[in-house]
Write a protein that holds these residues in place. Structure first.
Motif, PDB file in Angstrom:
ATOM      1  N   LEU A 107      14.402  31.530  39.840  1.00  0.00           N
ATOM      2  CA  LEU A 107      14.126  32.547  40.859  1.00  0.00           C
ATOM      3  C   LEU A 107      15.360  32.918  41.664  1.00  0.00           C
ATOM      4  O   LEU A 107      15.447  34.021  42.206  1.00  0.00           O
ATOM      5  CB  LEU A 107      13.048  32.044  41.824  1.00  0.00           C
ATOM      6  CG  LEU A 107      11.592  32.156  41.393  1.00  0.00           C
ATOM      7  CD1 LEU A 107      10.697  31.401  42.372  1.00  0.00           C
ATOM      8  CD2 LEU A 107      11.166  33.619  41.302  1.00  0.00           C
ATOM      9  N   ASN A 108      16.309  32.020  41.747  1.00  0.00           N
ATOM     10  CA  ASN A 108      17.437  32.205  42.653  1.00  0.00           C
ATOM     11  C   ASN A 108      18.191  33.533  42.488  1.00  0.00           C
ATOM     12  O   ASN A 108      18.466  34.221  43.488  1.00  0.00           O
ATOM     13  CB  ASN A 108      18.398  31.025  42.528  1.00  0.00           C
ATOM     14  CG  ASN A 108      19.624  31.175  43.395  1.00  0.00           C
ATOM     15  OD1 ASN A 108      20.742  31.275  42.891  1.00  0.00           O
ATOM     16  ND2 ASN A 108      19.434  31.221  44.694  1.00  0.00           N
ATOM     17  N   VAL A 111      16.196  36.183  44.110  1.00  0.00           N
ATOM     18  CA  VAL A 111      16.248  36.039  45.570  1.00  0.00           C
ATOM     19  C   VAL A 111      17.562  36.623  46.093  1.00  0.00           C
ATOM     20  O   VAL A 111      17.586  37.285  47.141  1.00  0.00           O
ATOM     21  CB  VAL A 111      16.102  34.559  45.973  1.00  0.00           C
ATOM     22  CG1 VAL A 111      16.437  34.354  47.448  1.00  0.00           C
ATOM     23  CG2 VAL A 111      14.685  34.074  45.696  1.00  0.00           C
ATOM     24  N   ASN A 112      18.644  36.397  45.353  1.00  0.00           N
ATOM     25  CA  ASN A 112      19.935  36.973  45.753  1.00  0.00           C
ATOM     26  C   ASN A 112      19.864  38.499  45.811  1.00  0.00           C
ATOM     27  O   ASN A 112      20.418  39.128  46.722  1.00  0.00           O
ATOM     28  CB  ASN A 112      21.032  36.552  44.771  1.00  0.00           C
ATOM     29  CG  ASN A 112      21.343  35.070  44.846  1.00  0.00           C
ATOM     30  OD1 ASN A 112      20.997  34.400  45.823  1.00  0.00           O
ATOM     31  ND2 ASN A 112      21.984  34.548  43.823  1.00  0.00           N
ATOM     32  N   ALA A 114      17.135  40.288  46.350  1.00  0.00           N
ATOM     33  CA  ALA A 114      16.316  40.646  47.513  1.00  0.00           C
ATOM     34  C   ALA A 114      17.110  40.517  48.808  1.00  0.00           C
ATOM     35  O   ALA A 114      17.015  41.374  49.700  1.00  0.00           O
ATOM     36  CB  ALA A 114      15.072  39.765  47.568  1.00  0.00           C
ATOM     37  N   VAL A 132      12.386  42.429  40.440  1.00  0.00           N
ATOM     38  CA  VAL A 132      11.967  41.732  41.659  1.00  0.00           C
ATOM     39  C   VAL A 132      10.440  41.745  41.780  1.00  0.00           C
ATOM     40  O   VAL A 132       9.811  40.725  42.106  1.00  0.00           O
ATOM     41  CB  VAL A 132      12.620  42.373  42.903  1.00  0.00           C
ATOM     42  CG1 VAL A 132      12.048  41.770  44.185  1.00  0.00           C
ATOM     43  CG2 VAL A 132      14.136  42.174  42.869  1.00  0.00           C
ATOM     44  N   LEU A 154      10.235  27.771  45.891  1.00  0.00           N
ATOM     45  CA  LEU A 154      10.625  28.821  46.835  1.00  0.00           C
ATOM     46  C   LEU A 154      11.684  28.317  47.807  1.00  0.00           C
ATOM     47  O   LEU A 154      12.608  29.050  48.183  1.00  0.00           O
ATOM     48  CB  LEU A 154       9.398  29.326  47.592  1.00  0.00           C
ATOM     49  CG  LEU A 154       8.366  30.087  46.749  1.00  0.00           C
ATOM     50  CD1 LEU A 154       7.125  30.394  47.579  1.00  0.00           C
ATOM     51  CD2 LEU A 154       8.965  31.377  46.190  1.00  0.00           C
ATOM     52  N   ALA A 157      15.023  28.110  45.867  1.00  0.00           N
ATOM     53  CA  ALA A 157      15.573  29.456  45.648  1.00  0.00           C
ATOM     54  C   ALA A 157      16.044  30.066  46.959  1.00  0.00           C
ATOM     55  O   ALA A 157      17.123  30.670  47.027  1.00  0.00           O
ATOM     56  CB  ALA A 157      14.520  30.352  44.999  1.00  0.00           C
ATOM     57  N   GLY A 158      15.243  29.914  48.023  1.00  0.00           N
ATOM     58  CA  GLY A 158      15.573  30.522  49.307  1.00  0.00           C
ATOM     59  C   GLY A 158      16.795  29.905  49.954  1.00  0.00           C
ATOM     60  O   GLY A 158      17.698  30.614  50.413  1.00  0.00           O
ATOM     61  N   GLY A 161      19.840  30.738  47.964  1.00  0.00           N
ATOM     62  CA  GLY A 161      20.146  32.158  48.121  1.00  0.00           C
ATOM     63  C   GLY A 161      20.847  32.438  49.442  1.00  0.00           C
ATOM     64  O   GLY A 161      21.860  33.155  49.488  1.00  0.00           O
TER      65      GLY A 161
END
Length: 291
Positions: A107-108, A111-112, A114, A132, A154, A157-158, A161
Motif C-alpha cells: 500500500l505504501n 499512500v505516497n 495520496a 488509488v 494501514l 503504510a501511513g 509514507g
C-alpha cells in the motif's frame, strides 16, 4: 548496460532483497518483547551508523543537520514516524502476521501518491486516480468483510509514507538521517533497557543466539540504507521505484511458503485490488516515460 548501471542494479537487489527478508530476521527475536527489540535496534543501529560515518568521513553532514533547529524539528517528526513503523513491523512479525506487513508495504507507494495530492498539491492523471480508488476499495472491502480495518497494514503504510514525505521535504543522505534519528531515540532506548533490566529482564535476551541477533539488528538496519544510497546514485529514480515491490513480495512469499499463513478470501480480494492498483500505476508511469 554500463558497468555503473549494473552496479546500481546489484546494489538495488541487495537493498530491497534484504528488506524483503526482514521478517525472517525479526522472527529470530520473536520471544523478546517488541519494545525491547526496538530499543536494541536503535542502540545497535546508532553504533553501526557511527562506524560507517567514521569510515566514510561524513560526520560533518551530521553536524550541519544538528546546527539547524528547523532541520532537527523535521527529523524529530521523522524519528517518531520511523520508530512507530519499526515497532509495528516487529510486533506483527512476532505475532505471526507477516501478510499484514506485506499488505502495508504494498500500500505504501499508493499512500505516497495520496500524500502528494493532499500535502504537495500534486495533480493525478486518470490512471493514477483509478489506482488509488481501487486500493481504497480493497481496504474498505476487507474492513466490511472482517468487521475491522487492517490497522497494522494501514499504520505501516501511513507512517512510512509520512516518513518519506518528511525526508523529501528535507533531503538528507539516508545514513546521515538515520544517524540523527537513532541519536534522538538513543537516550530513550537506553533508559528503557536499563529499566527492563532493573525489572528482571535478561540482558540481551538471555541467550547467546538472541544476543547475537539483537546486536546484528544494527548493521542489518544500516547496511541496506548504504546499498540504497549506492543504487540511487547510479540508477534513475523511476528505475529504482520498480525495485521497491521486491520487499513486500518477499514478505508475502515468506508468509505463505515459509510460515504457513493462509490468506482468507477477503484478504485475497484486498491483495488483488492492491496488486491491480499497482499495475495501473506502473502502466501509467511507463506511458509517461521519456521517449
Amino acid at each position: 548496460m554500463s558497468a555503473e548501471h549494473r552496479r546500481g542494479v546489484l546494489f538495488a537487489l541487495a537493498c530491497y532483497g534484504t528488506w524483503g527478508l526482514f521478517p525472517a530476521f525479526w522472527k529470530l527475536v520473536a520471544s523478546v518483547p517488541p519494545a525491547e527489540v526496538l530499543a536494541h535496534r536503535v542502540v545497535w543501529s546508532l553504533l553501526a551508523v557511527s562506524v560507517m560515518l567514521t569510515w566514510t568521513k561524513r560526520w560533518d553532514e551530521v553536524f550541519i543537520l544538528l546546527a539547524s533547529r528547523r532541520r532537527l524539528l523535521v527529523l524529530a517528526a521523522s524519528t517518531l514516524c520511523i520508530s512507530v513503523n519499526w515497532l509495528v513491523f516487529i510486533q506483527v512479525v512476532g505475532e505471526g502476521n507477516v501478510l499484514e506487513a506485506s499488505m502495508g508495504y504494498f500500500l505504501n507507494p499508493l499512500v505516497n501518491v495520496a500524500l502528494g495530492v493532499i500535502v504537495l498539491k500534486e495533480r493525478l492523471r486518470p490512471l493514477q486516480w483509478a489506482a488509488v480508488a481501487l486500493a481504497l476499495a480493497g481496504v474498505v472491502q476487507l474492513a466490511v468483510a472482517t468487521g475491522t480495518p487492517p490497522w497494522a497494514a494501514l499504520t505501516l503504510a501511513g507512517t512510512f509514507g509520512v516518513y518519506g514525505l518528511l525526508r523529501k521535504r528535507l533531503p538528507v543522505a539516508p545514513l546521515t538521517g538515520l544517524a540523527v534519528e537513532t541519536g534522538l531515540l538513543f537516550p530513550l532506548a537506553v533508559a528503557y533497557l536499563v529499566w527492563r533490566m532493573a525489572e528482571g529482564s535478561p540482558i540481551l535476551g538471555g541467550t547467546p543466539a538472541l544476543a547475537a541477533a539483537l546486536v546484528a539488528g544494527g548493521p542489518v538496519t544500516a547496511l541496506p540504507l548504504l546499498w540504497f544510497a549506492a543504487a540511487a546514485s547510479r540508477l534513475r529514480y523511476t528505475t529504482l521505484g520498480f525495485f521497491q515491490y521486491m520487499a513486500p513480495t518477499g514478505h508475502f512469499l515468506l508468509a505463505v511458503l515459509a510460515y504457513g499463513e493462509s490468506p482468507s478470501l477477503p484478504h485475497l480480494i484486498t491483495f488483488g485490488c492492491i496488486w491491480a492498483a499497482i499495475g495501473l500505476y506502473l502502466a501509467d508511469s511507463w506511458r509517461q516515460r521519456p521517449s
